[in-house]
Design an enzyme around this catalytic site. Structure first.
Site, PDB file in Angstrom:
ATOM      1  N   GLU A  56       0.814  -1.223   0.000  1.00 48.31           N
ATOM      2  CA  GLU A  56       0.000   0.000   0.000  1.00 48.31           C
ATOM      3  C   GLU A  56       0.849   1.276   0.000  1.00 48.31           C
ATOM      4  O   GLU A  56       0.392   2.328   0.439  1.00 48.31           O
ATOM      5  CB  GLU A  56      -0.955  -0.013   1.197  1.00 48.31           C
ATOM      6  CG  GLU A  56      -1.954  -1.150   1.106  1.00 48.31           C
ATOM      7  CD  GLU A  56      -3.077  -0.998   2.105  1.00 48.31           C
ATOM      8  OE1 GLU A  56      -4.175  -0.608   1.696  1.00 48.31           O
ATOM      9  OE2 GLU A  56      -2.852  -1.255   3.296  1.00 48.31           O
ATOM     10  N   HIS A 106      -0.556   5.104   7.801  1.00 47.96           N
ATOM     11  CA  HIS A 106      -1.733   4.304   7.456  1.00 47.96           C
ATOM     12  C   HIS A 106      -1.876   3.242   8.535  1.00 47.96           C
ATOM     13  O   HIS A 106      -0.907   2.569   8.877  1.00 47.96           O
ATOM     14  CB  HIS A 106      -1.550   3.663   6.083  1.00 47.96           C
ATOM     15  CG  HIS A 106      -2.608   2.651   5.772  1.00 47.96           C
ATOM     16  ND1 HIS A 106      -3.949   2.915   5.920  1.00 47.96           N
ATOM     17  CD2 HIS A 106      -2.518   1.368   5.333  1.00 47.96           C
ATOM     18  CE1 HIS A 106      -4.640   1.830   5.587  1.00 47.96           C
ATOM     19  NE2 HIS A 106      -3.791   0.881   5.240  1.00 47.96           N
ATOM     20  N   HIS A 130      -4.676   0.292  10.692  1.00 48.93           N
ATOM     21  CA  HIS A 130      -5.897  -0.529  10.702  1.00 48.93           C
ATOM     22  C   HIS A 130      -6.510  -0.557  12.100  1.00 48.93           C
ATOM     23  O   HIS A 130      -7.176  -1.511  12.473  1.00 48.93           O
ATOM     24  CB  HIS A 130      -5.575  -1.959  10.252  1.00 48.93           C
ATOM     25  CG  HIS A 130      -4.924  -2.050   8.901  1.00 48.93           C
ATOM     26  ND1 HIS A 130      -4.052  -3.041   8.549  1.00 48.93           N
ATOM     27  CD2 HIS A 130      -5.017  -1.239   7.817  1.00 48.93           C
ATOM     28  CE1 HIS A 130      -3.636  -2.861   7.290  1.00 48.93           C
ATOM     29  NE2 HIS A 130      -4.207  -1.761   6.833  1.00 48.93           N
ATOM     30  N   HIS A 134     -11.521  -0.960   6.354  1.00 48.19           N
ATOM     31  CA  HIS A 134     -10.084  -1.211   6.210  1.00 48.19           C
ATOM     32  C   HIS A 134      -9.251  -0.477   7.259  1.00 48.19           C
ATOM     33  O   HIS A 134      -8.568  -1.100   8.060  1.00 48.19           O
ATOM     34  CB  HIS A 134      -9.702  -0.787   4.781  1.00 48.19           C
ATOM     35  CG  HIS A 134      -8.250  -0.899   4.444  1.00 48.19           C
ATOM     36  ND1 HIS A 134      -7.794  -0.782   3.154  1.00 48.19           N
ATOM     37  CD2 HIS A 134      -7.148  -1.069   5.203  1.00 48.19           C
ATOM     38  CE1 HIS A 134      -6.469  -0.915   3.134  1.00 48.19           C
ATOM     39  NE2 HIS A 134      -6.059  -1.086   4.369  1.00 48.19           N
TER      40      HIS A 134
HETATM   41 ZN   LIG Z   1      -4.064  -1.134   4.854  1.00 47.45          ZN
END
Ligand SMILES: [Zn+2]
Length: 179
Positions: free
Chosen positions: A20, A39, A41, A109
């Site tokens: 990603e 980023h 989760h 996500h």
């Molecule tokens: Zn991710």
């Protein structure tokens, strides 16, 4: 690893980049004010990506959320994706959804947060999760919730965020040296 503006490794030396990485490339392209991107989760935040309830600032340490927290639904670009931001097209669409905000949620996500430094972005990532827990807890109490106003959010983030360096120092001390 060093990556170019399209998210490709400059010299991979046989290493495989993160799937990603395009999130980072396209957020940096869209937002020149972004000096660091996280980023995550983190689970309490994901809850707000799958409901119609917007994540809004409820605590002073997450006042930077006052610009709004948009939700990016990957299905708007790819009807049957693998839910991951695995190319520049998806990264661009995500960065568009982010707009001028500090945080954007990815449906089912996680989320992406930007900051003006690594301590700033780590602090924002952590307090986005804290805000999600606070807001969710408040919602279970059956009362109206008093959210921070936009003006309060702006004033508070201007005052509180520079002081987050202290939290950064404590977190670093807790973790100890990283090899
Ligand atoms: Zn991710």
């Amino acid at each position: 690893m060093e990556f170019d503006e399209n998210g490709e490794a400059v010299d991979p030396q046989g290493r495989r980049g993160f799937l990603e990485r395009f999130i980072h490339a396209e957020v940096y392209r869209k937002r020149p004010d972004a000096m660091a991107v996280v980023h995550s989760h983190s689970p309490s935040v994901v809850v707000f990506s799958i409901t119609k309830i917007p994540l809004r600032p409820v605590g002073h340490t997450s006042s930077f959320l006052y610009k709004g927290v948009p939700v990016f639904d990957i299905r708007s670009v790819e009807p049957a994706s693998n839910m991951l931001i695995v190319n520049n097209k998806l990264g661009r669409a995500l960065a568009e959804a982010l707009g001028d905000a500090s945080v954007v949620l990815l449906r089912g996500h996680g989320y992406v947060v930007l900051g003006d430094s690594i301590p700033n972005v780590v602090s924002r990532a952590y307090y986005t999760e804290v805000n999600a827990r606070l807001q969710r807890d408040a919602m279970t109490m059956g009362s109206d919730i008093v959210y921070m106003s936009d003006e309060e959010g702006r004033h508070t983030s201007e005052t509180v965020e520079p002081g987050m360096d202290r939290a950064w120092d404590l977190w670093r001390a807790e973790i100890g040296p990283i090899n």
